[in-house]
Design a protein around this motif. Structure first.
Motif, PDB file in Angstrom:
ATOM      1  N   HIS A 134       0.819  -1.307   0.259  1.00 12.32           N
ATOM      2  CA  HIS A 134       0.088  -0.055   0.156  1.00 12.32           C
ATOM      3  C   HIS A 134       0.748   1.352   0.034  1.00 12.32           C
ATOM      4  O   HIS A 134       0.612   2.470   0.452  1.00 12.32           O
ATOM      5  CB  HIS A 134      -0.949  -0.087   1.269  1.00 12.32           C
ATOM      6  CG  HIS A 134      -1.620  -1.069   1.125  1.00 12.32           C
ATOM      7  ND1 HIS A 134      -3.145  -1.074   0.346  1.00 12.32           N
ATOM      8  CD2 HIS A 134      -1.881  -2.176   1.893  1.00 12.32           C
ATOM      9  CE1 HIS A 134      -3.743  -2.193   0.533  1.00 12.32           C
ATOM     10  NE2 HIS A 134      -3.043  -2.869   1.511  1.00 12.32           N
ATOM     11  N   ARG A 135       2.270   1.316  -0.300  1.00 13.16           N
ATOM     12  CA  ARG A 135       3.038   2.157  -0.422  1.00 13.16           C
ATOM     13  C   ARG A 135       3.439   2.295  -1.653  1.00 13.16           C
ATOM     14  O   ARG A 135       3.822   1.630  -2.386  1.00 13.16           O
ATOM     15  CB  ARG A 135       4.054   2.069   0.930  1.00 13.16           C
ATOM     16  CG  ARG A 135       3.838   1.799   1.869  1.00 13.16           C
ATOM     17  CD  ARG A 135       4.813   1.652   2.869  1.00 13.16           C
ATOM     18  NE  ARG A 135       5.847   2.768   3.121  1.00 13.16           N
ATOM     19  CZ  ARG A 135       5.815   3.860   3.782  1.00 13.16           C
ATOM     20  NH1 ARG A 135       4.742   3.801   4.806  1.00 13.16           N
ATOM     21  NH2 ARG A 135       6.564   4.654   3.783  1.00 13.16           N
ATOM     22  N   PRO A 136       3.715   3.763  -2.134  1.00 17.66           N
ATOM     23  CA  PRO A 136       4.350   4.152  -3.483  1.00 17.66           C
ATOM     24  C   PRO A 136       5.656   3.597  -3.451  1.00 17.66           C
ATOM     25  O   PRO A 136       6.579   3.624  -2.547  1.00 17.66           O
ATOM     26  CB  PRO A 136       4.187   5.360  -3.745  1.00 17.66           C
ATOM     27  CG  PRO A 136       3.986   5.937  -2.297  1.00 17.66           C
ATOM     28  CD  PRO A 136       3.482   5.118  -1.481  1.00 17.66           C
ATOM     29  N   ASN A 137       6.110   2.978  -4.799  1.00 20.50           N
ATOM     30  CA  ASN A 137       7.429   2.669  -4.796  1.00 20.50           C
ATOM     31  C   ASN A 137       8.389   3.922  -5.481  1.00 20.50           C
ATOM     32  O   ASN A 137       8.238   4.138  -6.601  1.00 20.50           O
ATOM     33  CB  ASN A 137       7.588   1.451  -5.793  1.00 20.50           C
ATOM     34  CG  ASN A 137       9.200   0.926  -6.008  1.00 20.50           C
ATOM     35  OD1 ASN A 137       9.996   1.406  -5.592  1.00 20.50           O
ATOM     36  ND2 ASN A 137       9.031  -0.323  -6.482  1.00 20.50           N
ATOM     37  N   LEU A 138       9.110   4.489  -4.481  1.00 16.33           N
ATOM     38  CA  LEU A 138       9.800   5.647  -4.785  1.00 16.33           C
ATOM     39  C   LEU A 138      11.194   5.389  -5.751  1.00 16.33           C
ATOM     40  O   LEU A 138      11.368   6.402  -6.548  1.00 16.33           O
ATOM     41  CB  LEU A 138      10.468   6.422  -3.313  1.00 16.33           C
ATOM     42  CG  LEU A 138       9.431   6.631  -2.556  1.00 16.33           C
ATOM     43  CD1 LEU A 138      10.040   7.393  -1.052  1.00 16.33           C
ATOM     44  CD2 LEU A 138       8.352   7.426  -3.042  1.00 16.33           C
ATOM     45  N   ALA A 139      11.598   4.347  -5.853  1.00 16.22           N
ATOM     46  CA  ALA A 139      12.425   4.160  -6.838  1.00 16.22           C
ATOM     47  C   ALA A 139      12.042   3.925  -8.168  1.00 16.22           C
ATOM     48  O   ALA A 139      12.689   4.310  -9.237  1.00 16.22           O
ATOM     49  CB  ALA A 139      13.045   2.612  -6.324  1.00 16.22           C
ATOM     50  N   VAL A 140      10.806   3.633  -8.444  1.00 17.59           N
ATOM     51  CA  VAL A 140       9.774   3.860  -9.565  1.00 17.59           C
ATOM     52  C   VAL A 140       9.425   5.215  -9.958  1.00 17.59           C
ATOM     53  O   VAL A 140       9.442   5.660 -11.094  1.00 17.59           O
ATOM     54  CB  VAL A 140       8.903   2.839  -9.665  1.00 17.59           C
ATOM     55  CG1 VAL A 140       7.906   3.056 -10.975  1.00 17.59           C
ATOM     56  CG2 VAL A 140       9.291   1.390  -9.622  1.00 17.59           C
TER      57      VAL A 140
ATOM     58  N   PRO B 126      13.918  18.204  -9.081  1.00 21.19           N
ATOM     59  CA  PRO B 126      13.816  16.619  -9.310  1.00 21.19           C
ATOM     60  C   PRO B 126      15.046  15.839  -8.654  1.00 21.19           C
ATOM     61  O   PRO B 126      15.136  14.821  -8.499  1.00 21.19           O
ATOM     62  CB  PRO B 126      13.630  16.277 -10.718  1.00 21.19           C
ATOM     63  CG  PRO B 126      12.970  17.429 -11.200  1.00 21.19           C
ATOM     64  CD  PRO B 126      13.732  18.719 -10.511  1.00 21.19           C
ATOM     65  N   PHE B 127      16.225  16.865  -8.358  1.00 22.04           N
ATOM     66  CA  PHE B 127      17.371  16.139  -7.828  1.00 22.04           C
ATOM     67  C   PHE B 127      17.185  15.754  -6.531  1.00 22.04           C
ATOM     68  O   PHE B 127      17.941  14.628  -6.102  1.00 22.04           O
ATOM     69  CB  PHE B 127      18.530  17.228  -8.042  1.00 22.04           C
ATOM     70  CG  PHE B 127      19.230  17.528  -9.027  1.00 22.04           C
ATOM     71  CD1 PHE B 127      18.894  16.693 -10.322  1.00 22.04           C
ATOM     72  CD2 PHE B 127      20.160  18.521  -9.333  1.00 22.04           C
ATOM     73  CE1 PHE B 127      19.646  17.146 -11.607  1.00 22.04           C
ATOM     74  CE2 PHE B 127      20.721  18.807 -10.440  1.00 22.04           C
ATOM     75  CZ  PHE B 127      20.468  18.300 -11.530  1.00 22.04           C
ATOM     76  N   HIS B 128      16.171  16.017  -5.916  1.00 23.62           N
ATOM     77  CA  HIS B 128      16.006  15.255  -4.499  1.00 23.62           C
ATOM     78  C   HIS B 128      15.389  13.984  -4.593  1.00 23.62           C
ATOM     79  O   HIS B 128      15.666  13.240  -3.659  1.00 23.62           O
ATOM     80  CB  HIS B 128      14.902  16.151  -3.775  1.00 23.62           C
ATOM     81  CG  HIS B 128      13.433  16.191  -4.021  1.00 23.62           C
ATOM     82  ND1 HIS B 128      12.769  16.361  -5.104  1.00 23.62           N
ATOM     83  CD2 HIS B 128      12.459  15.299  -3.357  1.00 23.62           C
ATOM     84  CE1 HIS B 128      11.618  16.049  -5.187  1.00 23.62           C
ATOM     85  NE2 HIS B 128      11.274  15.091  -4.272  1.00 23.62           N
ATOM     86  N   LEU B 129      14.984  13.645  -5.736  1.00 24.37           N
ATOM     87  CA  LEU B 129      14.782  12.184  -5.758  1.00 24.37           C
ATOM     88  C   LEU B 129      15.696  11.121  -6.102  1.00 24.37           C
ATOM     89  O   LEU B 129      15.919   9.980  -5.894  1.00 24.37           O
ATOM     90  CB  LEU B 129      13.616  11.977  -7.141  1.00 24.37           C
ATOM     91  CG  LEU B 129      12.287  12.586  -7.235  1.00 24.37           C
ATOM     92  CD1 LEU B 129      11.956  12.699  -8.573  1.00 24.37           C
ATOM     93  CD2 LEU B 129      11.458  12.136  -6.229  1.00 24.37           C
ATOM     94  N   LEU B 130      17.041  11.791  -6.475  1.00 29.44           N
ATOM     95  CA  LEU B 130      18.263  11.185  -6.602  1.00 29.44           C
ATOM     96  C   LEU B 130      18.898  10.781  -5.272  1.00 29.44           C
ATOM     97  O   LEU B 130      18.992  11.775  -4.327  1.00 29.44           O
ATOM     98  CB  LEU B 130      19.108  11.720  -7.643  1.00 29.44           C
ATOM     99  CG  LEU B 130      18.637  12.098  -9.005  1.00 29.44           C
ATOM    100  CD1 LEU B 130      19.783  12.967  -9.755  1.00 29.44           C
ATOM    101  CD2 LEU B 130      18.023  11.138  -9.680  1.00 29.44           C
ATOM    102  N   GLU B 131      19.594   9.589  -5.468  1.00 31.83           N
ATOM    103  CA  GLU B 131      20.551   9.112  -4.267  1.00 31.83           C
ATOM    104  C   GLU B 131      21.620  10.140  -4.029  1.00 31.83           C
ATOM    105  O   GLU B 131      22.087  10.315  -2.974  1.00 31.83           O
ATOM    106  CB  GLU B 131      20.952   7.700  -4.201  1.00 31.83           C
ATOM    107  CG  GLU B 131      19.498   6.824  -4.125  1.00 31.83           C
ATOM    108  CD  GLU B 131      19.736   5.420  -4.275  1.00 31.83           C
ATOM    109  OE1 GLU B 131      21.205   4.939  -4.293  1.00 31.83           O
ATOM    110  OE2 GLU B 131      19.182   4.646  -4.002  1.00 31.83           O
ATOM    111  N   ARG B 132      22.301  10.487  -5.229  1.00 31.09           N
ATOM    112  CA  ARG B 132      23.383  11.269  -5.269  1.00 31.09           C
ATOM    113  C   ARG B 132      23.317  12.401  -6.228  1.00 31.09           C
ATOM    114  O   ARG B 132      23.653  12.067  -7.295  1.00 31.09           O
ATOM    115  CB  ARG B 132      24.684  10.329  -5.492  1.00 31.09           C
ATOM    116  CG  ARG B 132      25.133   9.363  -4.676  1.00 31.09           C
ATOM    117  CD  ARG B 132      26.330   8.456  -4.894  1.00 31.09           C
ATOM    118  NE  ARG B 132      26.754   7.616  -4.025  1.00 31.09           N
ATOM    119  CZ  ARG B 132      27.730   6.580  -4.130  1.00 31.09           C
ATOM    120  NH1 ARG B 132      28.437   6.681  -5.269  1.00 31.09           N
ATOM    121  NH2 ARG B 132      27.924   5.783  -3.208  1.00 31.09           N
ATOM    122  N   PRO B 133      22.648  13.321  -5.981  1.00 30.59           N
ATOM    123  CA  PRO B 133      22.188  14.795  -6.793  1.00 30.59           C
ATOM    124  C   PRO B 133      23.734  15.182  -7.041  1.00 30.59           C
ATOM    125  O   PRO B 133      24.586  15.610  -6.444  1.00 30.59           O
ATOM    126  CB  PRO B 133      21.460  15.439  -6.063  1.00 30.59           C
ATOM    127  CG  PRO B 133      21.564  15.141  -4.457  1.00 30.59           C
ATOM    128  CD  PRO B 133      21.968  13.687  -4.510  1.00 30.59           C
TER     129      PRO B 133
END
Length: 532
Positions: free
Chosen positions: A346-352, A380-387
């Motif tokens: 029931h949780r969004p897949n943030l990696a996707v 959108p850089f905040h979505l990256l593990e290493r911006p």
């Protein structure tokens, strides 16, 4: 005899010229269209007629309504004319309506302010005009609020307010810009019917010649505050003299050629998706009711493919979009991007989710006005593990701004310093900066001028060739979908009723609903030799 006569109207705001020697006339029962790009002076001309000009405005010339010069009337007299002799329909009905007042009260307000009749009769008149615009009280009670209506229904309420006292002149400022094609056709037919029935004059403002080509008796083309061409509609379309008029006409029907797609490989897979919403109970012990917004939708979007999604307002397009983005959980079915589920449990897949980006309809509303462009496009850089940081970050900003036709120096500016088309380019740069696998364009060009829209479509073609874009293009503008997509889905009442190659669906639609959409879309007429 003219109902409205504008002669040599010039206008400046704080010394900056806005209108220059504008001439325009409307007879009773006549429809006159004023067209041109944003900033051409269309809306300012209408506001001058209504005397709703901003502070610092200085006007000269004459604006006569049945021999009354409204340009020099005191505010008290203009208040008596507005609503009674001149009605106005604004572009965005949700901002023109009061969200805390019922539609009945808002239609009655015009009548009561002018003391045209007592409250009981005003309520009866409100019911009459709402019925005339297609909102009968048995289906749309006067007790409803604006948020309970669709966009087209809200626009009908605004029209009902404007015609409640049957004004001599009705001004409609971009009344169909944000509406789907069938609702747009209904609103235009409604306006034509009101002109015919009441004998009023109609001044309709639009940037799209296709919308008024078979509706207006006369067309006036404006550019930079001046009238560059004017005449009877059919004559003007056959004998366009000014290059700007020809440019507007060509931009209205602008088409692009997409680069070829690669070997099909599934990227987005939507399988039997269902999304329900709870509805209010009809009583304290009434049963729980549900509305099915998305009903068993299935489709596949291949990598490098450009897919269109069309349908009327309320058909489920936006709900489906939110589900694809992982913003709403579905009751059943599954959505996968590159083989990975958008939701895990029931949780969004943030990696996707970080592999998808969206470009919204209103670029100004989707940006924080306090931040500079450099910060906006790197959100959108905040979505990256290493911006990226430092020089790499600056290089990525410069690359994206250059890719969308802007300058790297624009990164230090604020969003209010750009035009609408430039803002949309910045929105596209923001979507591209993390190289997403999928971009969703949600009505991304519907609010733009026809010439700016053509530029954005050309930009998308260039980006498809450079970055091998995969996108889902959601729009109510069928002419845009036809030229910018490879395949198209047609959605009605939560279901996909037809899908296939774009040109095949448009040339030979099989479903009755698709046929009705295509029939309702405004068509540009053939131009004569005089326009060549």
């Amino acid at each position: 005899m003219s109902l409205l006569q504008i002669k040599n109207l010039s206008l400046s705001i704080h010394g900056v010229p806005i209108l220059k020697q504008v001439d325009l006339s409307i007879a009773p029962g006549q429809i006159v269209a004023v067209t041109g790009e944003s900033g051409s002076g269309k809306s300012m001309t209408a506001l001058a007629v209504m005397q709703l000009l901003p502070n610092g405005a200085e006007a000269s010339g004459a604006i006569r309504l049945h021999d009354v010069d409204v340009l020099n009337r005191p505010e008290a007299e203009m208040c008596a004319l507005r609503g009674a002799s001149i009605g106005m329909v604004f572009q965005e009905p949700m901002t023109a309506l009061n969200p805390v007042k019922t539609i009945g009260d808002q239609v009655m307000e015009t009548i009561l302010i002018h003391k045209a009749m007592p409250p009981a009769q005003a309520r009866t008149r409100a019911e009459e005009v709402l019925t005339r615009v297609g909102l009968p009280p048995d289906r749309f009670p006067l007790s409803r609020y604006p948020h309970e209506l669709s966009g087209g229904q809200r626009q009908r309420v605004v029209i009902a307010m404007a015609i409640a006292l049957r004004p001599k002149l009705l001004i409609a400022d971009e009344p169909t810009t944000a509406l789907d094609v069938t609702t747009q056709a209904q609103i235009l037919d409604l306006l034509k019917g009101l002109v015919s029935e009441y004998g009023m004059g109609l001044l309709i403002i639009t940037h799209d010649l296709a919308v008024v080509a078979d509706m207006a008796d006369r067309i006036t083309v404006m550019r930079h505050g001046e009238v560059v061409e004017s005449g009877a509609t059919q004559h003007l379309l056959r004998h366009m003299r000014h290059p700007y008029t020809r440019m507007l006409f060509e931009a209205s029907g602008h088409q692009v050629i997409l680069p070829d797609t690669v070997e099909p490989r599934p990227l987005l897979q939507v399988a039997q998706v269902v999304r329900d919403y709870r509805l209010p109970r009809t009583g304290l012990l009434g049963p729980q009711r549900h509305h099915r917004a998305v009903d068993g939708v299935s489709f596949t979007l291949n990598k490098g493919e450009r897919l269109g999604l069309v349908g009327e307002s309320g058909c489920g397009k936006s709900t489906l979009t939110r589900a694809i983005l992982g913003l709403e959980e579905v009751q059943s079915g599954e959505i996968r991007l590159d083989g990975q589920p958008v939701f895990t449990g029931h949780r969004p897949n943030l990696a996707v989710r970080r592999k998808m980006q969206v470009v919204f309809q209103d670029p100004y509303g989707s940006f924080n006005p306090r931040h500079r462009v450099a910060r906006l496009v790197t959100e959108p850089f905040h979505l990256l593990e290493r911006p990226p940081t430092g020089t790499e970050r600056q290089d990525r900003i410069a690359e994206m701004l250059t890719a969308v036709g802007l300058s790297p120096d624009d990164s230090n500016k604020y969003i209010h310093e750009f035009s609408g088309g430039q803002r949309q380019r910045i929105a596209i740069a923001r979507a591209l900066i993390i190289r997403p696998q999928l971009i969703l364009f949600d009505e991304a060009v519907s609010a733009l001028d026809v010439s700016v829209r053509a530029q954005i479509l050309d930009l998308l073609v260039d980006l498809c060739a450079t970055y091998d874009l995969t996108y889902l293009f959601i729009s109510h503008d069928l002419s845009v979908v036809r030229t910018i997509t490879d395949r198209v889905l047609v959605m009605q009442s939560g279901r996909i009723v037809e899908q296939g190659e774009t040109e095949q669906v448009f040339s030979d639609p099989q479903h009755r609903y698709t046929q009705s959409l295509i029939a309702a879309a405004p068509q540009l007429p053939e131009i004569g030799q005089g326009a060549a």
